[in-house]
Design a protein around this motif. Structure first.
Motif, PDB file in Angstrom:
ATOM      1  N   ASN A 183       0.744  -1.265  -0.033  1.00 15.57           N
ATOM      2  CA  ASN A 183       0.105   0.075  -0.086  1.00 15.57           C
ATOM      3  C   ASN A 183       0.831   1.267  -0.088  1.00 15.57           C
ATOM      4  O   ASN A 183       1.888   1.494   0.825  1.00 15.57           O
ATOM      5  CB  ASN A 183      -0.977  -0.139   1.182  1.00 15.57           C
ATOM      6  CG  ASN A 183      -1.866   1.112   1.149  1.00 15.57           C
ATOM      7  OD1 ASN A 183      -1.707   2.183   0.523  1.00 15.57           O
ATOM      8  ND2 ASN A 183      -2.946   0.864   1.859  1.00 15.57           N
ATOM      9  N   VAL A 217      -3.876   9.180  -2.980  1.00 17.22           N
ATOM     10  CA  VAL A 217      -4.959   8.563  -3.548  1.00 17.22           C
ATOM     11  C   VAL A 217      -5.188   9.063  -4.880  1.00 17.22           C
ATOM     12  O   VAL A 217      -5.647   8.522  -5.852  1.00 17.22           O
ATOM     13  CB  VAL A 217      -6.202   8.532  -2.681  1.00 17.22           C
ATOM     14  CG1 VAL A 217      -7.546   7.894  -3.400  1.00 17.22           C
ATOM     15  CG2 VAL A 217      -6.005   7.482  -1.519  1.00 17.22           C
ATOM     16  N   ALA A 276      -4.783   6.241  -7.663  1.00 18.97           N
ATOM     17  CA  ALA A 276      -5.886   5.697  -7.600  1.00 18.97           C
ATOM     18  C   ALA A 276      -6.188   4.303  -8.191  1.00 18.97           C
ATOM     19  O   ALA A 276      -6.677   3.252  -7.911  1.00 18.97           O
ATOM     20  CB  ALA A 276      -7.245   6.605  -7.709  1.00 18.97           C
ATOM     21  N   ALA A 277      -5.907   4.302  -9.627  1.00 23.57           N
ATOM     22  CA  ALA A 277      -5.959   3.153 -10.432  1.00 23.57           C
ATOM     23  C   ALA A 277      -5.405   1.874  -9.805  1.00 23.57           C
ATOM     24  O   ALA A 277      -5.993   0.810  -9.838  1.00 23.57           O
ATOM     25  CB  ALA A 277      -5.569   3.605 -11.827  1.00 23.57           C
ATOM     26  N   LYS A 279      -6.752   0.786  -6.400  1.00 21.23           N
ATOM     27  CA  LYS A 279      -8.026   0.056  -6.578  1.00 21.23           C
ATOM     28  C   LYS A 279      -7.943  -1.556  -7.097  1.00 21.23           C
ATOM     29  O   LYS A 279      -8.346  -2.508  -6.425  1.00 21.23           O
ATOM     30  CB  LYS A 279      -8.861   0.893  -7.603  1.00 21.23           C
ATOM     31  CG  LYS A 279     -10.261   0.114  -7.823  1.00 21.23           C
ATOM     32  CD  LYS A 279     -11.257   0.976  -8.703  1.00 21.23           C
ATOM     33  CE  LYS A 279     -12.532   0.216  -8.895  1.00 21.23           C
ATOM     34  NZ  LYS A 279     -13.333   1.114  -9.868  1.00 21.23           N
ATOM     35  N   ARG A 280      -6.770  -1.739  -7.868  1.00 22.03           N
ATOM     36  CA  ARG A 280      -6.567  -3.022  -8.386  1.00 22.03           C
ATOM     37  C   ARG A 280      -6.259  -3.850  -7.290  1.00 22.03           C
ATOM     38  O   ARG A 280      -6.425  -5.340  -7.372  1.00 22.03           O
ATOM     39  CB  ARG A 280      -5.516  -3.092  -9.244  1.00 22.03           C
ATOM     40  CG  ARG A 280      -5.971  -2.323 -10.817  1.00 22.03           C
ATOM     41  CD  ARG A 280      -4.650  -2.624 -11.522  1.00 22.03           C
ATOM     42  NE  ARG A 280      -4.170  -3.971 -11.820  1.00 22.03           N
ATOM     43  CZ  ARG A 280      -3.103  -4.419 -12.147  1.00 22.03           C
ATOM     44  NH1 ARG A 280      -2.047  -3.415 -12.195  1.00 22.03           N
ATOM     45  NH2 ARG A 280      -2.511  -5.417 -12.216  1.00 22.03           N
ATOM     46  N   GLY A 321      -6.731  -3.462  -3.862  1.00 21.64           N
ATOM     47  CA  GLY A 321      -7.563  -3.156  -2.662  1.00 21.64           C
ATOM     48  C   GLY A 321      -7.043  -2.352  -1.649  1.00 21.64           C
ATOM     49  O   GLY A 321      -7.302  -2.360  -0.446  1.00 21.64           O
ATOM     50  N   TYR A 322      -6.363  -1.242  -1.937  1.00 21.82           N
ATOM     51  CA  TYR A 322      -5.731  -0.204  -1.258  1.00 21.82           C
ATOM     52  C   TYR A 322      -6.592   1.071  -0.952  1.00 21.82           C
ATOM     53  O   TYR A 322      -6.051   1.906  -0.252  1.00 21.82           O
ATOM     54  CB  TYR A 322      -4.507   0.049  -1.676  1.00 21.82           C
ATOM     55  CG  TYR A 322      -3.216  -0.976  -1.494  1.00 21.82           C
ATOM     56  CD1 TYR A 322      -3.432  -1.948  -0.655  1.00 21.82           C
ATOM     57  CD2 TYR A 322      -2.488  -1.186  -2.333  1.00 21.82           C
ATOM     58  CE1 TYR A 322      -2.705  -3.108  -0.292  1.00 21.82           C
ATOM     59  CE2 TYR A 322      -1.545  -2.236  -2.490  1.00 21.82           C
ATOM     60  CZ  TYR A 322      -1.488  -3.204  -1.430  1.00 21.82           C
ATOM     61  OH  TYR A 322      -0.771  -4.149  -1.250  1.00 21.82           O
ATOM     62  N   LEU A 323      -7.590   1.131  -1.767  1.00 18.76           N
ATOM     63  CA  LEU A 323      -8.386   2.615  -1.694  1.00 18.76           C
ATOM     64  C   LEU A 323      -9.139   2.638  -0.279  1.00 18.76           C
ATOM     65  O   LEU A 323      -9.624   1.459   0.145  1.00 18.76           O
ATOM     66  CB  LEU A 323      -9.499   2.684  -2.539  1.00 18.76           C
ATOM     67  CG  LEU A 323      -8.891   3.153  -4.210  1.00 18.76           C
ATOM     68  CD1 LEU A 323      -9.962   3.098  -5.271  1.00 18.76           C
ATOM     69  CD2 LEU A 323      -8.161   4.123  -4.285  1.00 18.76           C
TER      70      LEU A 323
END
Length: 224
Positions: free
Chosen positions: A64, A209, A213-214, A217-218, A220-222
């Motif tokens: 992350n 973020v 972000a992209a 998201k892949r 699971g870190y958002l």
């Protein structure tokens, strides 16, 4: 390969020689040579940074970026805000130093995308967070990727010997050669996930973020 010390004037020489060096390492290994790299999986002046002709496979660890920025800030001895910008610098590469040639890191997103953009049977991708939460499952998968079949006892023993606590104890007793002089803490500093919740400001979280972000998201870190 060069016959002399590499200097800061050898930037044009590195891309041509790097693939040859990797072939030589493989030829001289007498088996599989495990090489740690921080390089992204990119081309450099038309040459591969990671030579596929000399590479059997790879293990890629993703973490992350909200936690990476804290760790990297301590590692570099730089403020978090500066490290946020550093991690967002596309095409970023290090400089030639006394101990190593330059590496191509790119931004955090570039780096992650370069290694994971499409599934590859030779590349085992593991999340740092899963290494902590489910070590037996995560490293058992790694062992199978490496064509190994350890027993449960062997896997447990390997995990215990390579635990973060064991590494911290070894560093305290013997030091660690890769700890940079600029580091503000031990190389094996914390070994935890989700530190960002207690360390980063809302503004810092938003910057990271927004920039990543992209890829976040892949994996699971958002944040919620």
């Amino acid at each position: 390969m060069v016959g002399r010390e590499i200097t800061k004037d050898d930037n044009e020489l590195i891309p041509k020689l790097r693939p040859q060096v990797q072939v030589r390492l493989a030829d001289e290994a007498g088996g599989v040579a495990f090489i740690k790299t921080h390089n992204a999986l990119l081309m450099d002046e038309g040459q591969p940074v990671i030579n596929p002709a000399a590479t059997a496979g790879a293990v890629y660890i993703v973490r992350n970026p909200l936690d990476v920025v804290i760790s990297l800030s301590h590692h570099r001895g730089k403020p978090i805000d500066e490290t946020i910008d550093f991690m967002a610098c596309e095409g970023m590469r290090t400089v030639i130093g006394e101990k190593q040639v330059y590496e191509i890191w790119g931004s955090w997103s570039e780096h992650v995308h370069s290694w994971t953009r499409s599934p590859h049977p030779a590349i085992y991708v593991m999340r740092y967070e899963d290494m902590l939460a489910e070590p037996a499952k995560t490293f058992g998968g790694l062992a199978r990727h490496l064509k190994m079949n350890p027993s449960s006892a062997e896997l447990d023993s390997a995990l215990e010997m390579s635990s973060f606590e064991s590494l911290q104890a070894q560093e305290k007793e013997e030091g660690f050669r890769e700890r940079p002089e600029a580091a503000t803490a031990n190389f094996f500093r914390s070994g935890k996930s989700d530190q960002w919740r207690d360390v980063l400001t809302a503004s810092q979280i938003d910057q990271i973020v927004t920039k990543h972000a992209a890829q976040m998201k892949r994996f699971g870190y958002l944040p919620d």
